[in-house]
Scaffold this motif. Structure first.
Motif, PDB file in Angstrom:
ATOM      1  N   SER A 119      11.666   6.331   5.873  1.00  0.00           N
ATOM      2  CA  SER A 119      10.805   6.975   4.874  1.00  0.00           C
ATOM      3  C   SER A 119      11.423   8.338   4.568  1.00  0.00           C
ATOM      4  CB  SER A 119       9.395   7.138   5.459  1.00  0.00           C
ATOM      5  OG  SER A 119       8.752   8.252   4.888  1.00  0.00           O
ATOM      6  N   THR A 120      11.510   8.674   3.309  1.00  0.00           N
ATOM      7  CA  THR A 120      12.094   9.990   2.967  1.00  0.00           C
ATOM      8  C   THR A 120      11.186  11.115   3.483  1.00  0.00           C
ATOM      9  OG1 THR A 120      11.087   9.842   0.764  1.00  0.00           O
ATOM     10  CG2 THR A 120      13.411   9.199   0.951  1.00  0.00           C
ATOM     11  N   GLN A 169      13.629   2.207   1.256  1.00  0.00           N
ATOM     12  CA  GLN A 169      12.885   2.687   2.424  1.00  0.00           C
ATOM     13  C   GLN A 169      12.394   1.459   3.195  1.00  0.00           C
ATOM     14  OE1 GLN A 169      10.595   6.725   1.528  1.00  0.00           O
ATOM     15  NE2 GLN A 169       9.820   5.080   0.246  1.00  0.00           N
ATOM     16  N   ARG A 203       5.774   5.071   3.169  1.00  0.00           N
ATOM     17  CA  ARG A 203       4.364   5.297   3.513  1.00  0.00           C
ATOM     18  C   ARG A 203       3.555   5.749   2.305  1.00  0.00           C
ATOM     19  NH1 ARG A 203       3.474   9.374   6.547  1.00  0.00           N
ATOM     20  NH2 ARG A 203       5.527  10.350   6.713  1.00  0.00           N
ATOM     21  N   GLY A 204       2.333   5.240   2.214  1.00  0.00           N
ATOM     22  CA  GLY A 204       1.424   5.661   1.157  1.00  0.00           C
ATOM     23  C   GLY A 204       0.231   6.384   1.754  1.00  0.00           C
ATOM     24  N   GLN A 205      -0.746   6.656   0.927  1.00  0.00           N
ATOM     25  CA  GLN A 205      -1.950   7.326   1.410  1.00  0.00           C
ATOM     26  C   GLN A 205      -2.809   6.343   2.187  1.00  0.00           C
ATOM     27  OE1 GLN A 205      -3.802  10.208  -1.043  1.00  0.00           O
ATOM     28  NE2 GLN A 205      -2.339   9.816  -2.672  1.00  0.00           N
ATOM     29  N   LYS A 254      -0.982   0.850 -11.618  1.00  0.00           N
ATOM     30  CA  LYS A 254      -0.346   1.947 -10.882  1.00  0.00           C
ATOM     31  C   LYS A 254       1.148   1.999 -11.182  1.00  0.00           C
ATOM     32  CE  LYS A 254      -0.140   3.959  -6.280  1.00  0.00           C
ATOM     33  NZ  LYS A 254      -0.928   4.247  -5.091  1.00  0.00           N
TER      34      LYS A 254
HETATM   35  C1  BTN Z   1       0.485   6.297  -2.461  1.00  0.00           C
HETATM   36  O1  BTN Z   1       0.378   5.909  -3.616  1.00  0.00           O
HETATM   37  O2  BTN Z   1      -0.272   5.890  -1.573  1.00  0.00           O
HETATM   38  C2  BTN Z   1       1.547   7.310  -2.140  1.00  0.00           C
HETATM   39  C3  BTN Z   1       2.907   6.696  -2.190  1.00  0.00           C
HETATM   40  C4  BTN Z   1       4.010   7.676  -1.864  1.00  0.00           C
HETATM   41  C5  BTN Z   1       5.343   6.968  -1.736  1.00  0.00           C
HETATM   42  C6  BTN Z   1       6.482   7.928  -1.598  1.00  0.00           C
HETATM   43  S1  BTN Z   1       8.031   7.118  -1.767  1.00  0.00           S
HETATM   44  C7  BTN Z   1       8.861   8.547  -1.207  1.00  0.00           C
HETATM   45  C8  BTN Z   1       8.024   9.139  -0.085  1.00  0.00           C
HETATM   46  N1  BTN Z   1       8.357   8.526   1.187  1.00  0.00           N
HETATM   47  C9  BTN Z   1       7.342   7.838   1.703  1.00  0.00           C
HETATM   48  O3  BTN Z   1       7.370   7.213   2.779  1.00  0.00           O
HETATM   49  N2  BTN Z   1       6.301   7.890   0.868  1.00  0.00           N
HETATM   50  C10 BTN Z   1       6.562   8.697  -0.301  1.00  0.00           C
END
Ligand code: BTN
Length: 251
Positions: A23-24, A48, A52-54, A119
């Motif tokens: 993950s960045t 990746q 990860r997201g929210q 989205k």
């Molecule tokens: C979401 O919509 O839930 C948030 C998504 C965020 C994704 C970005 S991709 C670059 C950065 N690295 C991650 O692991 N997540 C964010």
């Protein structure tokens, strides 16, 4: 000329391009832990393995097709009260980017970017706090650029919207330009302007929508976002604040 008054924090002045990483955001956090982080560093990844997201969600993206990056932003003396506006600044930057591409985008509280109800991007901001100020911030952004199939996800991309391929680096440059502009607004304490831009594009603002909270389904209207970033929804004549895990948009 970019609007940021503070060139030392200009996003994109240092760049790391990785072909594959978990993950960045994790990579940026590791730079911080190792004491190697410089404000303004952008980490871009083609792929990746643990995006990860929210709400602990997974961020899925076809390798090489989309924009996935994290930016380290460490301006000095940024009060914790600015945290909400940091979120606003980031999503407003994305809306401005799409507008330049002739696309009307909306913000779904807190940080989703929608186009025609689908989205197209998301933001994961992770900050550390020192007493009353924000220490480090990792701004993670995922945008769907050239991917055209999303399975059962309700998603779209620049290519789906405009019917053409976009070089990911070109998209990154455009997004960074807007981020530097809106983060400049934040550093200039233009909170009212950020409020105006955020609420102008907020999906469901002052409109009846269906929600679900711990007590069940209800219809309500979004009235604002409080100082802690919670959404304020008018429910049966009363305004209630909800954190990200406490409320669901139904449909
Ligand atoms: C979401 O919509 O839930 C948030 C998504 C965020 C994704 C970005 S991709 C670059 C950065 N690295 C991650 O692991 N997540 C964010």
């Amino acid at each position: 000329m970019l609007a940021s008054p503070n060139n030392k924090d200009l996003l994109g002045q240092f760049q790391v391009h990785l072909s594959c990483v978990d993950s960045t955001n994790n990579y940026a956090a590791n730079l911080l832990k190792a004491g190697k982080a410089r404000s303004g560093t952008v980490i871009l990844a083609d792929e990746q393995t643990n995006g990860r997201g929210q709400r602990g969600a997974v961020w899925q993206s076809e390798p090489g097709m989309n924009l996935q990056f994290s930016a380290l932003w460490m301006p000095e003396h940024l009060s914790i009260t600015a945290q909400k506006y940091m979120n606003f600044a980031v999503v407003v930057a994305l809306v401005r980017y799409f507008k330049k591409k002739t696309i009307v985008a909306h913000i779904k509280w807190p940080n989703d970017i929608l186009v025609q109800g689908r989205k197209i991007g998301g933001v994961l901001i992770e900050s550390t706090i020192n007493e009353n100020s924000i220490g480090h911030t990792i701004i993670g952004v995922g945008l769907n650029v050239n991917q055209t199939e999303f399975g059962n996800l309700n998603a779209t991309s620049l290519k789906n919207q405009l019917g053409q391929f976009f070089p990911v680096r070109e998209v990154l440059d455009g997004v960074l330009y807007e981020l530097n502009f809106t983060l400049g607004m934040l550093l200039d304490k233009r909170f009212n302007d950020l409020d105006t831009l955020y609420f102008k594009h907020l999906y469901g603002f002052n409109q009846y929508l269906e929600f679900q909270d711990k007590n069940g389904f209800f219809r309500g209207e979004i009235r604002g976002v409080d100082d802690f970033g919670n959404v304020q929804i008018e429910k049966n004549g009363q305004v209630v604040s909800y954190g990200i895990k406490e409320i669901k948009f139904v449909n």
